[in-house]
Design a protein around this motif. Structure first.
Motif, short mmCIF file in Angstrom:
data_model
loop_
_atom_site.label_atom_id
_atom_site.label_comp_id
_atom_site.label_asym_id
_atom_site.label_seq_id
_atom_site.Cartn_x
_atom_site.Cartn_y
_atom_site.Cartn_z
N THR A 78 -5.23 -1.84 4.44
CA THR A 78 -6.11 -2.01 5.92
C THR A 78 -7.43 -2.41 5.19
O THR A 78 -7.98 -2.95 6.24
CB THR A 78 -6.24 -0.58 6.39
OG1 THR A 78 -4.83 -0.10 6.74
CG2 THR A 78 -6.96 -0.47 7.81
N SER B 195 -0.38 5.30 -2.54
CA SER B 195 0.15 4.56 -1.23
C SER B 195 -0.11 5.15 -0.27
O SER B 195 -0.44 6.51 -0.14
CB SER B 195 1.75 4.56 -1.53
OG SER B 195 2.21 3.96 -0.32
N CYS C 35 -3.12 5.12 1.29
CA CYS C 35 -4.88 5.44 1.08
C CYS C 35 -5.67 4.47 1.97
O CYS C 35 -6.82 4.85 2.21
CB CYS C 35 -5.13 5.73 -0.02
SG CYS C 35 -5.52 4.49 -1.04
N GLY C 36 -5.04 3.47 2.27
CA GLY C 36 -5.82 2.44 3.26
C GLY C 36 -6.46 1.24 2.57
O GLY C 36 -7.25 0.50 3.05
N PHE D 287 -6.53 3.72 14.19
CA PHE D 287 -5.22 3.14 14.71
C PHE D 287 -4.99 3.99 15.67
O PHE D 287 -4.44 5.20 15.47
CB PHE D 287 -4.06 2.98 13.67
CG PHE D 287 -4.05 1.88 12.79
CD1 PHE D 287 -3.94 0.53 13.27
CD2 PHE D 287 -4.35 2.21 11.51
CE1 PHE D 287 -4.26 -0.63 12.15
CE2 PHE D 287 -4.38 0.88 10.60
CZ PHE D 287 -4.16 -0.44 10.98
N GLU E 235 -7.35 -7.56 10.76
CA GLU E 235 -7.34 -6.49 11.50
C GLU E 235 -8.84 -6.23 12.04
O GLU E 235 -9.74 -6.58 11.42
CB GLU E 235 -7.29 -5.13 10.83
CG GLU E 235 -5.86 -4.84 10.17
CD GLU E 235 -5.05 -4.49 11.33
OE1 GLU E 235 -5.07 -4.29 12.53
OE2 GLU E 235 -3.53 -4.32 11.02
N1 LIG Z 1 -0.69 -1.20 12.29
C1 LIG Z 1 -0.81 0.12 12.06
N2 LIG Z 1 -0.67 1.05 13.06
C2 LIG Z 1 -0.67 2.45 12.69
N3 LIG Z 1 -0.88 3.06 11.55
C3 LIG Z 1 -1.06 2.11 10.60
C4 LIG Z 1 -1.00 0.55 10.52
N4 LIG Z 1 -1.21 0.14 9.54
C5 LIG Z 1 -1.50 1.04 8.61
N5 LIG Z 1 -1.39 2.14 9.12
C6 LIG Z 1 -1.61 3.48 8.40
O1 LIG Z 1 -2.84 3.57 7.92
C7 LIG Z 1 -2.81 4.16 6.62
C8 LIG Z 1 -3.24 3.32 5.44
O2 LIG Z 1 -2.12 2.14 5.15
P1 LIG Z 1 -2.58 1.09 4.26
O3 LIG Z 1 -3.59 0.57 4.45
O4 LIG Z 1 -1.34 0.08 4.57
O5 LIG Z 1 -2.20 1.91 2.79
P2 LIG Z 1 -2.01 1.17 1.53
O6 LIG Z 1 -2.25 -0.24 1.33
O7 LIG Z 1 -3.17 1.91 0.74
O8 LIG Z 1 -0.78 1.95 1.00
C9 LIG Z 1 -1.13 4.71 6.53
O9 LIG Z 1 -1.33 5.98 6.86
C10 LIG Z 1 -0.46 3.74 7.41
O10 LIG Z 1 0.54 4.51 8.02
#
Ligand SMILES: Nc1ncnc2c1ncn2[C@@H]1O[C@H](COP(=O)(O)OP(=O)(O)O)[C@@H](O)[C@H]1O
Ligand SMILES: [Mg+2]
Length: 334
Positions: free
Chosen positions: A44, A38, A40-41, A13, A53
């Motif tokens: 995503t 929480s 960890c990606g 990102f 994405e």
């Molecule tokens: N659209 C975005 N833009 C910027 N950073 C993002 C975005 N989506 C997620 N992140 C960052 O990516 C990392 C992983 O997020 P996420 O996949 O939601 O984690 P999880 O589902 O394991 O809690 C986090 O640090 C989050 O802040």
């Protein structure tokens, strides 16, 4: 079919690399759980697979076909979210039918699929209700129903049970596992809850800061955690991890002993200490024991009716073949 492969898939990102390049294969029909703390990606990674994405680099294949540049609707996958995202003004039947209606499917085929999904999810008696007239668990089933009718190559679940109360979560966990054995469709399930991972998965993928720490069956991860992180993350209550003289004695930087692998002995024992908090669950008791020279209390899992009280001395002997050893980098010593 639903075999999904990720080759050197990376996600940034802006300048922040959230997923360093990783490889992963999900076999057709497998129930795979992505688990980790929480942030960890997990979401995503799931959203990259779903196409919600774009990858920054790397390749995603679904049943051998390159899918990296396909829009979500063309990937043949169905996603179920934590928030059910149902239409409140539509009946259950219409909610379930929605993706088919959008796709312009003929009515007879829609009806056949609605019936099949409603049967599989015990929703037949609720088809004419609106979401507001359903319990949280039933709403989540409707959301799953809407995924089923698409007959996807794989189901993608993102923490689908987080909004439910504890008892309902256990019930839905079983329902989703049963659904998987009936449908035999690939399922990828994201959770931060290692108990969900252990109870549901064929294969667990443990993530930390976007890195895959270990991939294996629940028992492989329990028996042979590859590093200290996985050791501490998988298992409840948590494994006791110790450095210092206790580890030196085993030629390790850190040793790990699970609470269920510490036997309470009459006298002697490798560890002795005072009982602190006890958690009585009926079937089990968890004792938190304050051992001299150890910062953290040790957790011991004993039977349901052990007559020990706060402040009592307790003597503990680890089961010799159940001690995990790790080096200074935190990696398992074979
Ligand atoms: N659209 C975005 N833009 C910027 N950073 C993002 C975005 N989506 C997620 N992140 C960052 O990516 C990392 C992983 O997020 P996420 O996949 O939601 O984690 P999880 O589902 O394991 O809690 C986090 O640090 C989050 O802040
Ligand atoms: Mg998430």
């Amino acid at each position: 079919m639903g075999r999904i492969t990720l080759e050197k898939v990376q996600k940034k990102f802006g300048e922040t690399e959230v997923i360093p390049p990783l490889d992963l294969t999900i076999e057709d029909g497998e129930f795979v759980v992505f688990v980790g703390p929480s942030g960890c990606g997990k979401s995503t990674l799931l959203r990259l697979i779903a196409g919600l994405e774009d990858v920054s680099s790397g390749e995603i294949r679904i049943d051998g076909t390159p899918a990296t540049d396909l829009p979500p609707a063309k990937r043949g996958l169905a996603m179920v979210f934590q928030s059910y995202a149902l239409y409140p003004h539509m009946t259950v039947r219409k909610n379930i039918a929605f993706p088919m209606k959008m796709a312009g499917m003929d009515q007879a085929e829609q009806d056949r699929r609605i019936k099949k999904a409603a049967d599989a999810l015990n929703l037949t008696d609720y088809l004419d209700r609106r979401p507001g007239q359903l319990s949280g668990g039933q709403r989540q089933r409707v959301a799953i129903g809407r995924a089923i009718v698409r007959e996807p190559a794989a189901f993608l679940f993102d923490e689908p049970l987080s909004n439910l109360d504890a008892a309902l979560r256990v019930g839905m966990r079983l329902e989703i596992s049963e659904l998987h054995s009936r449908l035999e469709t690939t399922m990828i399930y994201v959770t931060h809850d290692q108990v969900e991972a252990m109870t549901m998965a064929d294969k667990i993928v443990v993530l930390r800061a976007g890195n895959i720490e270990q991939v294996g069956s629940p028992l492989e991860l329990y028996r042979e955690p590859r590093n200290v992180f996985v050791a501490g993350f998988i298992g409840s209550p948590k494994m006791n991890l110790m450095s210092g003289p206790a580890a030196d004695a085993h030629g390790a930087h850190t040793i790990g002993i699970r609470p269920e692998h510490l036997d309470v002995v009459e006298s002697g024992g490798t560890f002795s200490g005072k009982v602190g908090v006890s958690e009585h669950l009926g079937s089990d008791t968890f004792f938190h024991v304050h051992v001299d020279a150890m910062e953290e209390p040790m957790t011991v899992r004993a039977g349901g009716e052990v007559g020990l009280r706060h402040g009592d001395m307790i003597h503990l002997e680890p089961q010799a073949d159940k001690i995990h050893r790790f080096d200074e980098k935190g990696l398992r010593i074979a």
